[in-house]
Design a protein around this motif. Structure first.
Motif, PDB file in Angstrom:
ATOM      1  N   UNK A 188       8.593  10.915  10.696  1.00 44.21           N
ATOM      2  CA  UNK A 188       8.950  11.950   9.720  1.00 44.21           C
ATOM      3  C   UNK A 188       7.975  13.114   9.719  1.00 44.21           C
ATOM      4  N   UNK A 189       6.695  12.831   9.965  1.00 45.33           N
ATOM      5  CA  UNK A 189       5.709  13.899   9.932  1.00 45.33           C
ATOM      6  C   UNK A 189       5.202  14.206   8.535  1.00 45.33           C
ATOM      7  N   UNK A 190       4.801  13.176   7.796  1.00 44.33           N
ATOM      8  CA  UNK A 190       4.270  13.369   6.446  1.00 44.33           C
ATOM      9  C   UNK A 190       2.867  13.982   6.509  1.00 44.33           C
ATOM     10  N   UNK A 191       2.416  14.484   5.372  1.00 48.72           N
ATOM     11  CA  UNK A 191       1.102  15.103   5.285  1.00 48.72           C
ATOM     12  C   UNK A 191       0.259  14.426   4.214  1.00 48.72           C
ATOM     13  N   UNK A 192      -1.043  14.399   4.419  1.00 49.20           N
ATOM     14  CA  UNK A 192      -1.979  13.880   3.418  1.00 49.20           C
ATOM     15  C   UNK A 192      -2.282  14.984   2.411  1.00 49.20           C
ATOM     16  N   UNK A 193      -2.170  14.668   1.125  1.00 50.49           N
ATOM     17  CA  UNK A 193      -2.392  15.663   0.065  1.00 50.49           C
ATOM     18  C   UNK A 193      -3.607  15.352  -0.797  1.00 50.49           C
ATOM     19  N   UNK A 194      -4.085  14.121  -0.777  1.00 47.72           N
ATOM     20  CA  UNK A 194      -5.205  13.777  -1.641  1.00 47.72           C
ATOM     21  C   UNK A 194      -5.887  12.499  -1.213  1.00 47.72           C
ATOM     22  N   UNK A 195      -7.117  12.326  -1.675  1.00 52.19           N
ATOM     23  CA  UNK A 195      -7.864  11.084  -1.492  1.00 52.19           C
ATOM     24  C   UNK A 195      -8.144  10.508  -2.873  1.00 52.19           C
ATOM     25  N   UNK A 196      -7.694   9.287  -3.107  1.00 55.04           N
ATOM     26  CA  UNK A 196      -7.901   8.596  -4.379  1.00 55.04           C
ATOM     27  C   UNK A 196      -8.920   7.483  -4.130  1.00 55.04           C
ATOM     28  N   UNK A 197      -9.926   7.392  -4.990  1.00 56.24           N
ATOM     29  CA  UNK A 197     -11.011   6.454  -4.706  1.00 56.24           C
ATOM     30  C   UNK A 197     -11.718   6.035  -5.984  1.00 56.24           C
ATOM     31  N   UNK A 198     -12.455   4.911  -5.944  1.00 56.93           N
ATOM     32  CA  UNK A 198     -13.316   4.532  -7.073  1.00 56.93           C
ATOM     33  C   UNK A 198     -14.407   5.584  -7.268  1.00 56.93           C
ATOM     34  N   UNK A 199     -14.906   5.693  -8.485  1.00 53.79           N
ATOM     35  CA  UNK A 199     -15.900   6.718  -8.807  1.00 53.79           C
ATOM     36  C   UNK A 199     -17.154   6.590  -7.940  1.00 53.79           C
ATOM     37  N   UNK A 200     -17.496   5.376  -7.534  1.00 50.02           N
ATOM     38  CA  UNK A 200     -18.708   5.160  -6.745  1.00 50.02           C
ATOM     39  C   UNK A 200     -18.703   5.939  -5.429  1.00 50.02           C
ATOM     40  N   UNK A 201     -17.529   6.380  -4.982  1.00 48.75           N
ATOM     41  CA  UNK A 201     -17.438   7.088  -3.706  1.00 48.75           C
ATOM     42  C   UNK A 201     -17.396   8.608  -3.858  1.00 48.75           C
ATOM     43  N   UNK A 202     -17.571   9.118  -5.059  1.00 44.91           N
ATOM     44  CA  UNK A 202     -17.326  10.546  -5.283  1.00 44.91           C
ATOM     45  C   UNK A 202     -18.226  11.431  -4.416  1.00 44.91           C
ATOM     46  N   UNK A 203     -19.480  11.043  -4.248  1.00 51.59           N
ATOM     47  CA  UNK A 203     -20.407  11.868  -3.482  1.00 51.59           C
ATOM     48  C   UNK A 203     -20.045  11.926  -2.009  1.00 51.59           C
ATOM     49  N   UNK A 204     -19.650  10.778  -1.452  1.00 50.56           N
ATOM     50  CA  UNK A 204     -19.269  10.738  -0.036  1.00 50.56           C
ATOM     51  C   UNK A 204     -18.067  11.633   0.238  1.00 50.56           C
ATOM     52  N   UNK A 205     -17.049  11.546  -0.632  1.00 49.88           N
ATOM     53  CA  UNK A 205     -15.834  12.337  -0.403  1.00 49.88           C
ATOM     54  C   UNK A 205     -16.057  13.813  -0.704  1.00 49.88           C
ATOM     55  N   UNK A 206     -16.958  14.117  -1.603  1.00 43.79           N
ATOM     56  CA  UNK A 206     -17.281  15.516  -1.892  1.00 43.79           C
ATOM     57  C   UNK A 206     -17.800  16.201  -0.634  1.00 43.79           C
ATOM     58  N   UNK A 207     -18.669  15.513   0.093  1.00 46.33           N
ATOM     59  CA  UNK A 207     -19.208  16.076   1.322  1.00 46.33           C
ATOM     60  C   UNK A 207     -18.186  16.142   2.433  1.00 46.33           C
ATOM     61  N   UNK A 208     -17.353  15.096   2.554  1.00 41.58           N
ATOM     62  CA  UNK A 208     -16.351  15.047   3.622  1.00 41.58           C
ATOM     63  C   UNK A 208     -15.310  16.147   3.463  1.00 41.58           C
ATOM     64  N   UNK A 209     -14.838  16.361   2.231  1.00 44.35           N
ATOM     65  CA  UNK A 209     -13.771  17.325   1.988  1.00 44.35           C
ATOM     66  C   UNK A 209     -14.275  18.749   1.799  1.00 44.35           C
ATOM     67  N   UNK A 210     -15.527  18.898   1.365  1.00 47.75           N
ATOM     68  CA  UNK A 210     -16.007  20.218   0.982  1.00 47.75           C
ATOM     69  C   UNK A 210     -16.898  20.917   1.978  1.00 47.75           C
ATOM     70  N   UNK A 211     -17.233  20.245   3.097  1.00 48.91           N
ATOM     71  CA  UNK A 211     -18.129  20.860   4.081  1.00 48.91           C
ATOM     72  C   UNK A 211     -17.321  21.631   5.129  1.00 48.91           C
ATOM     73  N   UNK A 212     -17.669  22.887   5.327  1.00 46.39           N
ATOM     74  CA  UNK A 212     -16.968  23.710   6.306  1.00 46.39           C
ATOM     75  C   UNK A 212     -17.349  23.315   7.738  1.00 46.39           C
ATOM     76  N   UNK A 213     -18.577  22.865   7.904  1.00 46.92           N
ATOM     77  CA  UNK A 213     -19.055  22.420   9.205  1.00 46.92           C
ATOM     78  C   UNK A 213     -19.374  20.931   9.156  1.00 46.92           C
TER      79      UNK A 213
END
Length: 299
Positions: A188-213
């Motif tokens: 079908x070709x679906x797309x990812x729109x969000x990452x849902x996670x426990x609060x303990x992972x907030x810092x890791x995902x902040x860097x993964x999603x928010x870093x331009x490089x």
């Protein structure tokens, strides 16, 4: 609640009442960020999966067109459940209490309690995502490697090799989601729109999603995830694991919160015991209709 229970409010001695926040509780909800809100028209409602036809066949000139087939898939039933509570206050406490607007504040406290209950109830869908005791319309848990397709075959919405939060893991999930079969069994070709996670992972995902490089390459390589518009959704009550996480996709009929009745408050007076009662209740159902809405890492 009697004057013995609230005796500290009977005199003008308190400067303030320290308690939990009761304002803006609805706008701060996490569950409505990963579940679509809908209404229910009855005590229970059903969502029926339908798929097909698949790919069309090439035909020679003058040859009859092939007849396509539609297939019915799983039936998902949402059954309304009722949640509510009461605060009961004696007439004496109501008459003598000097700080009832802050100390009791029944309407706001009940509203806060109900919406926190909603948060926990919806988060249980995530806590039990791999638990085979909690199944959807296809008889499988939300996360499974063998979800059924109406015309035959299966699909998986979980990583074969679980991975913790990382750029590489997210890239793998984005690719897998693009290759998920639709209800007709064809990619079908679906797309990812969000990452849902426990609060303990907030810092890791902040860097993964928010870093331009990409930091690992001394910021010389572009982060292919950056700019895809993938939202980060931490869930405070996702407590079954601190390593599990999932991606939301653009599937329209996935995780659902169905309201049979939005929160409704009542106040009444029991004359025989002279007690004022404040009640609040609501009815809802939650679950999922299409497991393609999530792609899970059971790390």
């Amino acid at each position: 609640m009697t004057t013995a229970w609230g005796f500290k409010t009977l005199k003008n001695t308190l400067d303030n009442v320290i308690t939990d926040k009761t304002d803006n509780v609805t706008s701060d909800l996490a569950c409505t960020k990963y579940m679509a809100e809908e209404s229910m028209s009855d005590n229970y409602v059903d969502d029926l999966e339908n798929g097909g036809p698949g790919l069309l066949s090439e035909r020679s000139e003058g040859q009859a067109l092939e007849v396509g087939t539609l297939y019915e898939g799983s039936l998902t039933r949402y059954i309304s459940r009722k949640f509510g509570g009461i605060l009961a206050i004696t007439e004496e406490l109501d008459e003598d209490g000097k700080y009832n607007d802050k100390y009791i504040d029944a309407a706001r406290r009940l509203k806060r309690a109900l919406y926190k209950t909603l948060e926990v109830d919806c988060a249980n869908v995530l806590n039990r995502a791999t638990n085979t005791a909690y199944t959807g319309g296809d008889g499988l848990a939300l996360v499974s490697a063998s979800h059924t397709i109406p015309g035959g075959g299966t699909f998986s919405n979980t990583l074969a090799t679980p991975l913790g939060p990382s750029r590489a893991a997210l890239i793998t999930v984005v690719q897998n989601v693009m290759l998920l079969p639709g209800h007709d069994g064809v990619t079908e070709g679906y797309k990812v729109t969000g990452v849902v996670h426990p609060v303990a992972q907030w810092g890791a995902w902040k860097g993964i999603l928010g870093s331009e490089k990409v930091p690992e390459s001394a910021n010389n390589e572009d982060n292919v995830i950056y700019g895809m518009g993938i939202k980060q959704i931490p869930v405070p009550f996702w407590s079954a694991s601190t390593t599990n996480w999932l991606c939301l996709t653009d599937v329209s009929d996935g995780l659902k919160l169905k309201w049979r009745r939005k929160p409704k408050a009542r106040t009444w007076y029991d004359e025989d015991v002279e007690i004022i009662k404040h009640g609040l209740s609501a009815r809802w159902a939650r679950g999922w209709s299409d497991a393609r809405k999530v792609y899970f890492s059971n790390a």
